[in-house]
Design a protein around this motif. Structure first.
Motif, PDB file in Angstrom:
ATOM      1  N   TYR A 158      43.293   2.766   4.230  1.00 21.64           N
ATOM      2  CA  TYR A 158      43.309   1.326   4.499  1.00 21.64           C
ATOM      3  C   TYR A 158      44.332   0.589   3.634  1.00 21.64           C
ATOM      4  CZ  TYR A 158      41.896  -3.435   5.183  1.00 21.64           C
ATOM      5  OH  TYR A 158      41.912  -4.756   5.478  1.00 21.64           O
ATOM      6  N   THR A 159      44.333   0.871   2.332  1.00 26.81           N
ATOM      7  CA  THR A 159      45.258   0.159   1.450  1.00 26.81           C
ATOM      8  C   THR A 159      46.708   0.534   1.741  1.00 26.81           C
ATOM      9  OG1 THR A 159      44.922   1.875  -0.239  1.00 26.81           O
ATOM     10  CG2 THR A 159      43.578  -0.110  -0.391  1.00 26.81           C
ATOM     11  N   TYR A 160      46.960   1.786   2.146  1.00 29.40           N
ATOM     12  CA  TYR A 160      48.326   2.168   2.510  1.00 29.40           C
ATOM     13  C   TYR A 160      48.778   1.407   3.753  1.00 29.40           C
ATOM     14  CZ  TYR A 160      52.406   4.994   3.595  1.00 29.40           C
ATOM     15  OH  TYR A 160      53.693   5.400   3.865  1.00 29.40           O
ATOM     16  N   ARG A 161      47.861   1.198   4.675  1.00 28.50           N
ATOM     17  CA  ARG A 161      48.200   0.403   5.868  1.00 28.50           C
ATOM     18  C   ARG A 161      48.549  -1.030   5.481  1.00 28.50           C
ATOM     19  NH1 ARG A 161      44.900  -2.884   9.055  1.00 28.50           N
ATOM     20  NH2 ARG A 161      45.742  -3.276  11.162  1.00 28.50           N
ATOM     21  N   LEU A 162      47.808  -1.603   4.550  1.00 25.15           N
ATOM     22  CA  LEU A 162      48.126  -2.954   4.104  1.00 25.15           C
ATOM     23  C   LEU A 162      49.484  -3.012   3.414  1.00 25.15           C
ATOM     24  CD1 LEU A 162      44.816  -4.409   2.600  1.00 25.15           C
ATOM     25  CD2 LEU A 162      45.843  -4.898   4.819  1.00 25.15           C
ATOM     26  N   TRP A 163      49.742  -2.025   2.543  1.00 19.72           N
ATOM     27  CA  TRP A 163      50.959  -2.068   1.733  1.00 19.72           C
ATOM     28  C   TRP A 163      52.198  -1.747   2.561  1.00 19.72           C
ATOM     29  CZ3 TRP A 163      53.898   2.372  -0.105  1.00 19.72           C
ATOM     30  CH2 TRP A 163      54.969   2.003  -0.921  1.00 19.72           C
ATOM     31  N   TYR A 164      52.180  -0.620   3.273  1.00 16.57           N
ATOM     32  CA  TYR A 164      53.382  -0.204   3.981  1.00 16.57           C
ATOM     33  C   TYR A 164      53.450  -0.788   5.381  1.00 16.57           C
ATOM     34  CZ  TYR A 164      57.212   2.779   5.508  1.00 16.57           C
ATOM     35  OH  TYR A 164      58.423   3.228   5.972  1.00 16.57           O
TER      36      TYR A 164
ATOM     37  N   HIS B 190      52.048  -3.604   6.570  1.00 19.59           N
ATOM     38  CA  HIS B 190      52.193  -5.059   6.600  1.00 19.59           C
ATOM     39  C   HIS B 190      53.009  -5.587   5.430  1.00 19.59           C
ATOM     40  CE1 HIS B 190      49.262  -5.415   9.877  1.00 19.59           C
ATOM     41  NE2 HIS B 190      48.554  -4.499   9.242  1.00 19.59           N
ATOM     42  N   MET B 191      53.588  -4.695   4.634  1.00 22.09           N
ATOM     43  CA  MET B 191      54.479  -5.060   3.532  1.00 22.09           C
ATOM     44  C   MET B 191      53.815  -6.030   2.555  1.00 22.09           C
ATOM     45  SD  MET B 191      56.861  -3.094   4.366  1.00 22.09           S
ATOM     46  CE  MET B 191      57.991  -3.526   3.047  1.00 22.09           C
ATOM     47  N   ILE B 192      52.573  -5.765   2.210  1.00 18.89           N
ATOM     48  CA  ILE B 192      51.840  -6.587   1.255  1.00 18.89           C
ATOM     49  C   ILE B 192      51.845  -5.869  -0.088  1.00 18.89           C
ATOM     50  CG2 ILE B 192      49.622  -7.644   0.703  1.00 18.89           C
ATOM     51  CD1 ILE B 192      49.066  -7.849   3.667  1.00 18.89           C
ATOM     52  N   GLU B 193      52.640  -6.350  -1.027  1.00 20.53           N
ATOM     53  CA  GLU B 193      52.812  -5.668  -2.310  1.00 20.53           C
ATOM     54  C   GLU B 193      51.533  -5.646  -3.141  1.00 20.53           C
ATOM     55  OE1 GLU B 193      55.318  -4.005  -3.390  1.00 20.53           O
ATOM     56  OE2 GLU B 193      56.619  -4.404  -1.681  1.00 20.53           O
ATOM     57  N   ALA B 194      50.619  -6.593  -2.902  1.00 21.15           N
ATOM     58  CA  ALA B 194      49.384  -6.636  -3.689  1.00 21.15           C
ATOM     59  C   ALA B 194      48.505  -5.418  -3.462  1.00 21.15           C
ATOM     60  CB  ALA B 194      48.600  -7.909  -3.364  1.00 21.15           C
ATOM     61  N   ALA B 195      48.732  -4.701  -2.363  1.00 21.28           N
ATOM     62  CA  ALA B 195      47.928  -3.519  -2.071  1.00 21.28           C
ATOM     63  C   ALA B 195      48.512  -2.245  -2.668  1.00 21.28           C
ATOM     64  CB  ALA B 195      47.777  -3.350  -0.559  1.00 21.28           C
ATOM     65  N   ALA B 196      49.713  -2.307  -3.254  1.00 24.38           N
ATOM     66  CA  ALA B 196      50.349  -1.102  -3.797  1.00 24.38           C
ATOM     67  C   ALA B 196      49.569  -0.490  -4.960  1.00 24.38           C
ATOM     68  CB  ALA B 196      51.786  -1.412  -4.210  1.00 24.38           C
ATOM     69  N   PRO B 197      49.086  -1.264  -5.951  1.00 25.00           N
ATOM     70  CA  PRO B 197      48.311  -0.632  -7.032  1.00 25.00           C
ATOM     71  C   PRO B 197      47.046   0.059  -6.537  1.00 25.00           C
ATOM     72  CG  PRO B 197      49.031  -2.826  -7.689  1.00 25.00           C
ATOM     73  CD  PRO B 197      49.321  -2.697  -6.230  1.00 25.00           C
ATOM     74  N   ALA B 198      46.332  -0.557  -5.599  1.00 29.06           N
ATOM     75  CA  ALA B 198      45.112   0.061  -5.082  1.00 29.06           C
ATOM     76  C   ALA B 198      45.425   1.372  -4.372  1.00 29.06           C
ATOM     77  CB  ALA B 198      44.400  -0.895  -4.130  1.00 29.06           C
ATOM     78  N   THR B 199      46.537   1.416  -3.643  1.00 23.96           N
ATOM     79  CA  THR B 199      46.933   2.657  -2.976  1.00 23.96           C
ATOM     80  C   THR B 199      47.191   3.754  -3.991  1.00 23.96           C
ATOM     81  OG1 THR B 199      47.994   1.265  -1.295  1.00 23.96           O
ATOM     82  CG2 THR B 199      48.467   3.605  -1.228  1.00 23.96           C
ATOM     83  N   LEU B 200      47.844   3.425  -5.088  1.00 18.73           N
ATOM     84  CA  LEU B 200      48.103   4.408  -6.146  1.00 18.73           C
ATOM     85  C   LEU B 200      46.806   4.865  -6.800  1.00 18.73           C
ATOM     86  CD1 LEU B 200      50.003   5.961  -8.022  1.00 18.73           C
ATOM     87  CD2 LEU B 200      50.180   3.884  -9.425  1.00 18.73           C
ATOM     88  N   PHE B 201      45.906   3.935  -7.078  1.00 18.84           N
ATOM     89  CA  PHE B 201      44.650   4.291  -7.740  1.00 18.84           C
ATOM     90  C   PHE B 201      43.828   5.253  -6.883  1.00 18.84           C
ATOM     91  CE2 PHE B 201      44.603  -0.107 -10.015  1.00 18.84           C
ATOM     92  CZ  PHE B 201      45.676   0.305 -10.780  1.00 18.84           C
ATOM     93  N   THR B 202      43.757   4.996  -5.577  1.00 13.11           N
ATOM     94  CA  THR B 202      42.948   5.859  -4.717  1.00 13.11           C
ATOM     95  C   THR B 202      43.582   7.242  -4.566  1.00 13.11           C
ATOM     96  OG1 THR B 202      44.046   4.828  -2.795  1.00 13.11           O
ATOM     97  CG2 THR B 202      41.889   3.969  -3.445  1.00 13.11           C
ATOM     98  N   ALA B 203      44.920   7.315  -4.545  1.00 15.16           N
ATOM     99  CA  ALA B 203      45.580   8.622  -4.476  1.00 15.16           C
ATOM    100  C   ALA B 203      45.291   9.443  -5.734  1.00 15.16           C
ATOM    101  CB  ALA B 203      47.087   8.442  -4.280  1.00 15.16           C
ATOM    102  N   ILE B 204      45.359   8.798  -6.889  1.00 18.00           N
ATOM    103  CA  ILE B 204      45.066   9.503  -8.142  1.00 18.00           C
ATOM    104  C   ILE B 204      43.601   9.912  -8.191  1.00 18.00           C
ATOM    105  CG2 ILE B 204      44.902   9.192 -10.638  1.00 18.00           C
ATOM    106  CD1 ILE B 204      47.399   7.491 -10.520  1.00 18.00           C
ATOM    107  N   LEU B 205      42.719   9.058  -7.703  1.00 22.04           N
ATOM    108  CA  LEU B 205      41.290   9.385  -7.703  1.00 22.04           C
ATOM    109  C   LEU B 205      41.003  10.605  -6.833  1.00 22.04           C
ATOM    110  CD1 LEU B 205      38.424   8.716  -8.545  1.00 22.04           C
ATOM    111  CD2 LEU B 205      38.308   7.058  -6.668  1.00 22.04           C
ATOM    112  N   MET B 206      41.664  10.697  -5.689  1.00 18.10           N
ATOM    113  CA  MET B 206      41.495  11.888  -4.859  1.00 18.10           C
ATOM    114  C   MET B 206      41.946  13.140  -5.594  1.00 18.10           C
ATOM    115  SD  MET B 206      42.423  10.999  -0.892  1.00 18.10           S
ATOM    116  CE  MET B 206      43.958  10.138  -1.231  1.00 18.10           C
ATOM    117  N   GLY B 207      43.060  13.051  -6.311  1.00 18.23           N
ATOM    118  CA  GLY B 207      43.539  14.199  -7.060  1.00 18.23           C
ATOM    119  C   GLY B 207      42.578  14.614  -8.159  1.00 18.23           C
TER     120      GLY B 207
END
Length: 461
Positions: free
Chosen positions: A186-192, A194-211
């Motif tokens: 969901y956050t990747y859809r918002l960031w990439y 719809h080009m919403i930069e505010a969603a970029a940190p959340a996308t990174l956090f969830t990727a790291i959490l999965m790892g």
């Protein structure tokens, strides 16, 4: 789209690899310092198992942030936002409290205070909820105190929901990984999208959490060789909450340009979109429900809400006849259904087929829940890829798989028999103390004379 996805996948893989490689040395360290308490009456495992798995998970978190800081498509998150540093500060504090609890078992109120302080540290550094979209009203700006209280409450509830569900091997890590995967989509859809930069940190956090979760799961699946402990469960709960907080209230509904009309109409139409971000409990509804039921049950019985017992959902699955692995898979199924169903509905809230699919899968889940003795059989072409109990016949063409499955279930029942009896009851299970040899790693502190061949001892792990 390809390049950002590759960067996120690289960050995820590095985080998982570092977590996986650190877990082995951390396990030996936990045994050496004695961070493997004796079996308690409410425990499901039968042998003392080392804790402190959160040390490896915190190492994976740090490695993921370092790698992301040096990637072209992700370094902007660190330049334009202070949220990664806020996450690292809060995570370090909650991780330290968890390590102390795994070793010394500190008081529950002290842990609660530490959770609130960790959340406050993130708020001070800018990781907080600024405003909320409310249907029928529009975007409501929050005062500093309102945003702080709401952020702290969200972090504390999420941490304890994950901590409460950490009762079976691989359960908490798998469920949080599923929730993180749904949030990432969901956050990747918002960031990439719809080009919403505010969603970029959340996308990174969830990727790291999965790892972090994927790297720890191979060591934590049944029978677990190490537990994440509070140092791990509170850590992944905080990261999950931080991913939701970093984007909630910072995305303007009109910025997505999906709806025409006033801001109030856009906010009302966008409400399904904000649900999985505003309340991460919608994607970890199973542990959240377990948390609420545990508090009600303990309060009704005159106990402290923080008192441990054997009334959790995963304990009840074992009591009705499910094996350890089946109970974990059922919890995985329901978590995935709720998480991805919520995300799918938030993207296409007008699609009826999504609701029908969710209802159909829910029916399948109920059938699986009510058939604890049913053992599925894999097709012959897939038998080499599944455990022996799911094969029709063994590789030598001897006994049918049913006999093997029955023997395996009997072994599972003997390992996972309910422990409602008092540990001092001569008819119940005898208490197990540290130093007793077993599969889960207690052999490392037992007498070496029991294992003259070191290679043979290691093969039982």
């Amino acid at each position: 789209m390809g390049q950002p996805v590759r960067d996120y996948l690289l960050t995820l893989c590095v985080t998982a690899a570092v977590t996986y490689l650190l877990t082995g040395p951390v396990r030996k360290f936990a045994i050496a310092v004695g961070a493997m308490p004796a079996i308690r009456a409410r425990d499901v495992h039968r042998e003392p198992t080392p804790r402190l798995g959160g040390i490896a998970m915190f190492g994976g978190l740090c490695a993921g942030l370092i790698v992301a800081d040096h990637l072209y498509n992700l370094d902007g998150v660190f330049q334009l936002s202070n949220e990664p540093r806020a996450l690292l500060s809060g995570a370090a504090l909650i991780w330290l409290i968890g390590v102390l609890d795994d070793k010394f078992e500190i008081d529950a109120l002290i842990k609660l205070g530490g959770q609130m302080i960790a959340a406050a540290v993130m708020v001070i550094q800018g990781l907080t909820i600024l405003w909320l979209p409310i249907p029928g009203i529009g975007t409501v700006a929050l005062t500093q105190w309102q945003g702080t209280l709401l952020t702290v409450a969200l972090v504390v509830i999420t941490i304890n929901a994950v901590n409460f569900v950490d009762g079976l091997d691989g359960l908490a890590a798998g469920m949080v990984c599923i929730a993180a995967a749904a949030s990432f989509l969901y956050t990747y859809r918002l960031w990439y999208g719809h080009m919403i930069e505010a969603a970029a940190p959340a996308t990174l956090f969830t990727a790291i959490l999965m790892g972090m979760c994927l790297g720890f799961l191979p060591h934590n699946m049944h029978p677990a060789r190490i537990f994440m402990g509070d140092s791990g469960s509170m850590l992944i709960g905080l990261v999950l909450a931080a991913g939701a907080i970093s984007v909630t209230g910072q995305v303007d509904p009109d910025a997505m340009k999906l709806f025409a009309g006033s801001e109030r109409e856009a906010t009302h139409a966008m409400l399904p979109v904000f649900i999985p971000l505003l309340l991460p409990l919608t994607i970890i509804a199973i542990p959240a429900a377990d948390l609420v039921l545990a508090i009600v049950r303990r309060t009704w019985n005159g106990q402290s809400p923080f008192a441990a017992d054997r009334g959790h959902l995963h304990h009840r699955l074992l009591e009705i006849g499910h094996s350890h692995s089946r109970a974990v898979l059922i919890m995985y199924f329901w978590s995935a259904l709720i998480a991805f169903g919520t995300v799918g509905y938030s993207v296409h809230s007008a699609s009826l087929w999504i609701v029908l699919v969710i209802v159909g899968l829910s029916a399948v889940g109920l059938i699986l829940l009510l058939m604890p003795r049913f053992t599925p059989r894999a097709p012959r072409w897939a038998e080499r890829f599944v455990p022996p109990r799911y094969r029709r016949r063994n590789r030598r063409g001897g006994e049918p798989a049913a006999a093997l499955s029955a023997a395996h279930e009997a072994q599972q029942e003997s390992r996972e028999a309910p422990m409602d009896q008092d540990v001092d009851d001569p008819h119940g299970r005898a208490p197990v103390v540290v130093g007793v040899s077993g599969v889960n790693g207690a052999t490392a502190i037992g007498p070496h004379s029991r294992f003259p061949n070191r290679h043979k001892a290691d093969s039982t792990r």
